[in-house]
Design an enzyme around this catalytic site. Structure first.
Site, PDB file in Angstrom:
ATOM      1  N   HIS A  50     -11.079   3.135  -1.680  1.00 21.48           N
ATOM      2  CA  HIS A  50      -9.741   3.240  -1.099  1.00 21.48           C
ATOM      3  C   HIS A  50      -8.699   3.582  -2.156  1.00 21.48           C
ATOM      4  O   HIS A  50      -7.763   4.339  -1.888  1.00 21.48           O
ATOM      5  CB  HIS A  50      -9.383   1.918  -0.409  1.00 21.48           C
ATOM      6  CG  HIS A  50      -8.223   2.012   0.516  1.00 21.48           C
ATOM      7  ND1 HIS A  50      -8.292   2.667   1.729  1.00 21.48           N
ATOM      8  CD2 HIS A  50      -6.956   1.536   0.416  1.00 21.48           C
ATOM      9  CE1 HIS A  50      -7.112   2.582   2.333  1.00 21.48           C
ATOM     10  NE2 HIS A  50      -6.287   1.904   1.560  1.00 21.48           N
ATOM     11  N   LYS A  92       3.086  12.674   4.533  1.00 18.23           N
ATOM     12  CA  LYS A  92       1.728  12.242   4.210  1.00 18.23           C
ATOM     13  C   LYS A  92       1.088  11.634   5.455  1.00 18.23           C
ATOM     14  O   LYS A  92       1.776  11.171   6.365  1.00 18.23           O
ATOM     15  CB  LYS A  92       1.746  11.196   3.086  1.00 18.23           C
ATOM     16  CG  LYS A  92       0.351  10.822   2.561  1.00 18.23           C
ATOM     17  CD  LYS A  92       0.437   9.766   1.472  1.00 18.23           C
ATOM     18  CE  LYS A  92      -0.943   9.429   0.923  1.00 18.23           C
ATOM     19  NZ  LYS A  92      -0.875   8.366  -0.098  1.00 18.23           N
ATOM     20  N   HIS A  96      -5.597   3.621   8.615  1.00 15.46           N
ATOM     21  CA  HIS A  96      -5.660   2.161   8.676  1.00 15.46           C
ATOM     22  C   HIS A  96      -6.758   1.799   9.665  1.00 15.46           C
ATOM     23  O   HIS A  96      -6.552   1.031  10.602  1.00 15.46           O
ATOM     24  CB  HIS A  96      -4.302   1.558   9.055  1.00 15.46           C
ATOM     25  CG  HIS A  96      -3.854   0.503   8.099  1.00 15.46           C
ATOM     26  ND1 HIS A  96      -3.287  -0.685   8.483  1.00 15.46           N
ATOM     27  CD2 HIS A  96      -3.918   0.440   6.741  1.00 15.46           C
ATOM     28  CE1 HIS A  96      -3.005  -1.415   7.413  1.00 15.46           C
ATOM     29  NE2 HIS A  96      -3.379  -0.755   6.351  1.00 15.46           N
ATOM     30  N   ASN A  97      -7.942   2.354   9.402  1.00 13.38           N
ATOM     31  CA  ASN A  97      -9.047   2.269  10.356  1.00 13.38           C
ATOM     32  C   ASN A  97      -9.642   0.872  10.455  1.00 13.38           C
ATOM     33  O   ASN A  97      -9.701   0.276  11.535  1.00 13.38           O
ATOM     34  CB  ASN A  97     -10.147   3.262   9.959  1.00 13.38           C
ATOM     35  CG  ASN A  97      -9.648   4.685   9.881  1.00 13.38           C
ATOM     36  OD1 ASN A  97      -8.664   5.043  10.526  1.00 13.38           O
ATOM     37  ND2 ASN A  97     -10.312   5.513   9.094  1.00 13.38           N
ATOM     38  N   ASP A 118       5.539   5.150   1.999  1.00 10.57           N
ATOM     39  CA  ASP A 118       5.134   6.257   1.129  1.00 10.57           C
ATOM     40  C   ASP A 118       6.193   7.356   1.125  1.00 10.57           C
ATOM     41  O   ASP A 118       6.434   7.996   0.099  1.00 10.57           O
ATOM     42  CB  ASP A 118       3.798   6.842   1.597  1.00 10.57           C
ATOM     43  CG  ASP A 118       2.607   5.998   1.185  1.00 10.57           C
ATOM     44  OD1 ASP A 118       2.720   5.249   0.196  1.00 10.57           O
ATOM     45  OD2 ASP A 118       1.552   6.083   1.840  1.00 10.57           O
ATOM     46  N   ASP A 269       5.510   1.928  -3.950  1.00 11.41           N
ATOM     47  CA  ASP A 269       5.414   0.886  -2.926  1.00 11.41           C
ATOM     48  C   ASP A 269       4.144   0.080  -3.142  1.00 11.41           C
ATOM     49  O   ASP A 269       3.175   0.553  -3.734  1.00 11.41           O
ATOM     50  CB  ASP A 269       5.448   1.498  -1.523  1.00 11.41           C
ATOM     51  CG  ASP A 269       4.108   1.987  -1.055  1.00 11.41           C
ATOM     52  OD1 ASP A 269       3.568   1.418  -0.099  1.00 11.41           O
ATOM     53  OD2 ASP A 269       3.592   2.951  -1.656  1.00 11.41           O
ATOM     54  N   SER A 314       0.704  -8.224   1.277  1.00  9.87           N
ATOM     55  CA  SER A 314       1.900  -8.501   2.074  1.00  9.87           C
ATOM     56  C   SER A 314       2.755  -7.237   2.128  1.00  9.87           C
ATOM     57  O   SER A 314       2.867  -6.501   1.145  1.00  9.87           O
ATOM     58  CB  SER A 314       2.705  -9.645   1.448  1.00  9.87           C
ATOM     59  OG  SER A 314       1.983 -10.854   1.500  1.00  9.87           O
ATOM     60  N   ASN A 532      -5.523  11.507   2.300  1.00  9.88           N
ATOM     61  CA  ASN A 532      -6.205  10.224   2.224  1.00  9.88           C
ATOM     62  C   ASN A 532      -7.667  10.446   2.573  1.00  9.88           C
ATOM     63  O   ASN A 532      -7.992  11.290   3.409  1.00  9.88           O
ATOM     64  CB  ASN A 532      -5.544   9.253   3.217  1.00  9.88           C
ATOM     65  CG  ASN A 532      -6.293   7.950   3.379  1.00  9.88           C
ATOM     66  OD1 ASN A 532      -6.882   7.682   4.413  1.00  9.88           O
ATOM     67  ND2 ASN A 532      -6.283   7.120   2.356  1.00  9.88           N
ATOM     68  N   SER A 534     -10.993   8.267   3.871  1.00  8.61           N
ATOM     69  CA  SER A 534     -11.485   6.996   4.411  1.00  8.61           C
ATOM     70  C   SER A 534     -12.989   7.119   4.608  1.00  8.61           C
ATOM     71  O   SER A 534     -13.447   7.841   5.503  1.00  8.61           O
ATOM     72  CB  SER A 534     -10.794   6.680   5.740  1.00  8.61           C
ATOM     73  OG  SER A 534     -11.336   5.502   6.310  1.00  8.61           O
TER      74      SER A 534
END
Length: 744
Positions: A50, A92, A96-97, A118, A269, A314, A532, A534
């Site tokens: 990741h 972007k 968040h699978n 982002d 971030d 968090s 990204n 995944s």
């Protein structure tokens, strides 16, 4: 209970952190000793797929990432593309699978929150969002629950934050039963001279923690996102983050206000791996060390260990390097917005990542090897076996009208209104086209004519049959959807969702998809500026279909001339651009073959990229000239579904000529590079003949196939279907499924 830092490191503990024995040996060789428990957690987070892209980096480098309009390509929080007049679009897409399957509402909500951060981390104000969602079979016991939770989470976060959701996708397939996909996209506007980066510069400068407090939610989230699912999946629920969109909105405003003061040197971030990843990336990119004192980190839970604080995910948190003289002003801004502000560390010149907690040093690691010099693999891959082309003549004829109604009411082609009506599509007041068209369109604020178009596309069944052609097609369809509004396609972001890369057949899918995507992006001058990967999207050894989602952005110079899919009036000529003489030929892997005949066979439709470019450039030209009154690309379901969607969007029917050859192939074939256009011209009008001749000179086929009018759609010799009957078939499936699980 506080987790101690001196836990004995056993092979079982190493494996539980997702590290292979050879990777742990590499750690021992690198630091010359056994790591502390906190250090093991840090390596686990930074060296997983990741964060490190260790299995994909070698192939991602082959993608085209530059162009005259590209200001920032991959490697930052988001890509940046120039749109003229001192403005740029920042965008972007990210997955968040795994979290969304474990806890659908919070998983999806924090996916939206993460992608928004982002974008505004770069100095841009978010103006648009999209999401690409894949779920298991509708009859699977968990599918309805996942759809409800994911859609509610996306809407709950995006609506509260205040960004319009202008497009997206929803697909169903049994291969997603154990692993849904939630790919979130966001775009923002910024000034080209006001972009902020994550590269730290300067020694001895304050490292500042901003935003919400740190809790235990999401600890180990990045590691969880880099692993396959098994029967212990429910135990992973604590690794899912919890989001607060109202805090994020305050964070946005505080960050943009602070950026305007000139105080920010670098900003990152806190996403995957939280404080660890943000600090390492800032330091490693700037060839600097970072020292953090965890006793100064704002926390919302008692007795948090260094391990938990470093790996917490968090939400709504930022890390910055600030100009020291601006500290008081910066703190005042963040306090005003009700957010935490704490100086938690400093930059150093020793390239070390040092962590202090309770007066003790709990981690001291080489920062470059954690960050941009993490392990990289060239995994073995196998050429997949390609299915033979399907002879359309072997597909028995079916009633055209009945087939169209069945497709319109199928899980994959039915209206997504139930989904997007839960999203605020109009907030900010700049949306010109909301979900339901070829692309979402948003006006560029403070400019009289410009607008941006957004589309997200991939056809997983094509990729399953041939990931090279499927990768090409995903790019081409995105480019086509933007073109169909009249936009110049600018650039893309990708979200590459695949199974376990340690399996050569899965890695083969990935490699071939990358090759197809790269070929298409080069041919269409459509660079990839962010993205990204995944991987490990598998449950009990069952991989998802290869799903390389492509999200693109286009620029419309004058939105008053943009095209929409709705028929614009009665008595207008209907034209088919880019099609063969028979209108359509390719039934392999088509929605018609699958949903009407129950067959999933053949090769996917090939994509001729030179043809795609010629046709698209011609279509864009006639849209901008005002010749065309409506435009729609042909994709799933072929020509028949495209015509039905245009009729339903307008309430106006059409009469279509009888095709010369097979009606099934003509109306339901999924040949690529085709558009349906309308013009306010009669069939016998000399201007229409001139338009067709202009197309021929441009190397583009343009065929007059019918005329708009009435309240029925009549396809050749098939029975006429009223527009109301089309709408009833199209609009009914999703609400029934979500209300009582009905599959009819």
């Amino acid at each position: 209970m506080t987790i101690p830092n001196d836990i004995r490191i056993t092979p079982e503990l190493v494996a539980a952190h997702g590290l292979k024995p050879d990777e742990y040996q590499r750690i021992l060789d690198l630091i010359g000793r056994e790591p502390t428990f906190t250090e093991l957690g840090i390596f686990s987070a930074m060296w997983n797929e990741h964060c490190s892209y260790k299995s994909s980096k070698r192939w991602l480098r082959t993608l085209p990432t530059s162009g005259p309009q590209v200001i920032q390509g991959p490697g930052e929080n988001a890509g940046v593309v120039d749109i003229g007049d001192g403005q740029c679009v920042v965008f972007k897409m990210e997955s968040h699978n795994h979290p969304s399957y474990i806890e659908p509402y919070q998983g999806a909500a924090t996916g939206v929150g993460g992608i928004l951060r982002d974008v505004f981390t770069m100095g841009a104000r978010p103006i648009a969002a999209m999401n690409a969602l894949r779920f298991g079979a509708p009859d699977h016991p968990k599918t309805q629950h996942l759809v409800a939770g994911v859609v509610a989470g996306i809407g709950g976060y995006g609506n509260s934050f205040g960004v319009p959701t202008v497009g997206g996708e929803v697909n169903f397939d049994p291969r997603y039963n154990g692993n849904c996909l939630v790919n979130a996209f966001a775009a923002g506007l910024a000034r080209t001279d006001g972009i902020f980066y994550s590269k730290a510069e300067g020694v001895g400068l304050p490292v500042v923690y901003l935003g919400a407090k740190t809790g235990r939610d999401g600890v180990g989230g990045a590691t969880m996102a880099s692993a396959e699912f098994d029967e212990t999946i429910e135990e992973k629920r604590p690794t899912v983050q919890v989001g607060d969109p109202f805090t994020e909105k305050c964070l946005l405003e505080a960050c943009l206000e602070l950026m305007a003061t000139g105080a920010v040197i670098a900003i990152q971030d806190m996403g995957a791996a939280g404080l660890t990843c943000s600090a390492v990336e800032m330091g490693a990119k700037g060839d600097l060390g970072i020292e953090l004192d965890l006793d100064k980190v704002p926390v919302r839970e008692e007795r948090m260990s260094a391990y938990e604080m470093m790996l917490s995910e968090s939400q709504e948190r930022m890390l910055m390097v600030l100009r020291p003289e601006k500290e008081p002003e910066a703190e005042e801004i963040f306090r005003k917005w009700g957010l935490d502000f704490a100086i938690v560390g400093r930059t150093t010149d020793d390239l070390r990542f040092r962590i202090l907690h309770g007066g003790e040093e709990v981690a001291n690691l080489p920062i470059k090897e954690l960050g941009d010099e993490a392990p990289e693999y060239d995994r073995p891959w196998a050429e997949p076996k390609m299915p033979p082309a399907l002879d359309a003549a072997t597909v028995p004829a079916a009633d055209v009208a009945d087939s169209l109604l069945k497709l319109l009411g199928s899980p994959d082609l039915s209206s997504r209104r139930w989904v997007w009506e839960q999203y605020d599509t109009l907030i900010q007041g700049n949306s010109l086209q909301i979900p339901g068209g070829d692309a979402g369109v948003v006006r560029v604020e403070d400019h009289p004519t410009k607008a941006l178009a957004f589309s997200s596309d991939v056809t997983p069944r094509y990729c399953e049959a041939d990931s090279f052609e499927g990768g090409k097609q995903a790019v081409a369809e995105c480019w086509r959807n933007l073109t169909a509004t009249g936009a110049d396609p600018l650039a893309v972001t990708d979200n590459l969702n695949f199974g376990n890369p340690e399996r050569p057949e899965i890695m083969g899918q990935f490699v071939r998809a990358i090759k197809g995507i790269g070929e298409a992006c080069r041919a269409l001058s459509f660079p990839i500026v962010s993205g990204n990967v995944s991987l490990y999207n598998e449950t009990l050894g069952q991989a998802i279909p290869p799903t390389p989602t492509i999200a693109g952005v286009g620029l419309i110079p004058d939105w008053s001339k943009m095209a929409r899919i709705a028929f614009a009036g009665e008595g207008q000529a209907i034209l088919l651009a880019g099609a063969p003489e028979s209108w359509g030929t390719h039934l392999g892997q088509s929605a018609y073959l699958r949903d009407v005949h129950g067959r999933a066979e053949g090769a996917p439709p090939p994509v001729d990229l030179a043809h795609e470019k010629r046709v698209g450039d011609f279509v864009r030209g006639v849209i901008r000239s005002g010749t065309v009154t409506a435009a729609h690309d042909c994709s799933d379901g072929g020509l028949a579904v495209a015509l039905a969607e245009m009729a339903m969007a307008s309430g106006i029917g059409a009469r279509i000529d009888a095709p010369v050859n097979s009606a099934s192939a003509a109306f339901f074939g999924e040949d690529q590079g085709r558009y349906v256009l309308t013009a306010a011209l009669a069939r016998e009008d000399a201007q229409l003949a001139t338009l067709i001749e202009d197309a021929r000179k441009a190397g583009v086929s343009l065929i007059a196939i019918g005329v708009t009018g009435g309240r029925e759609l009549k396809l050749g010799e098939a029975r006429a279907i009223s527009v109301e009957e089309l709408k009833e078939a199209h609009e009914g499936w999703f609400p029934r499924f979500m209300q009582d699980g009905s599959l009819q």
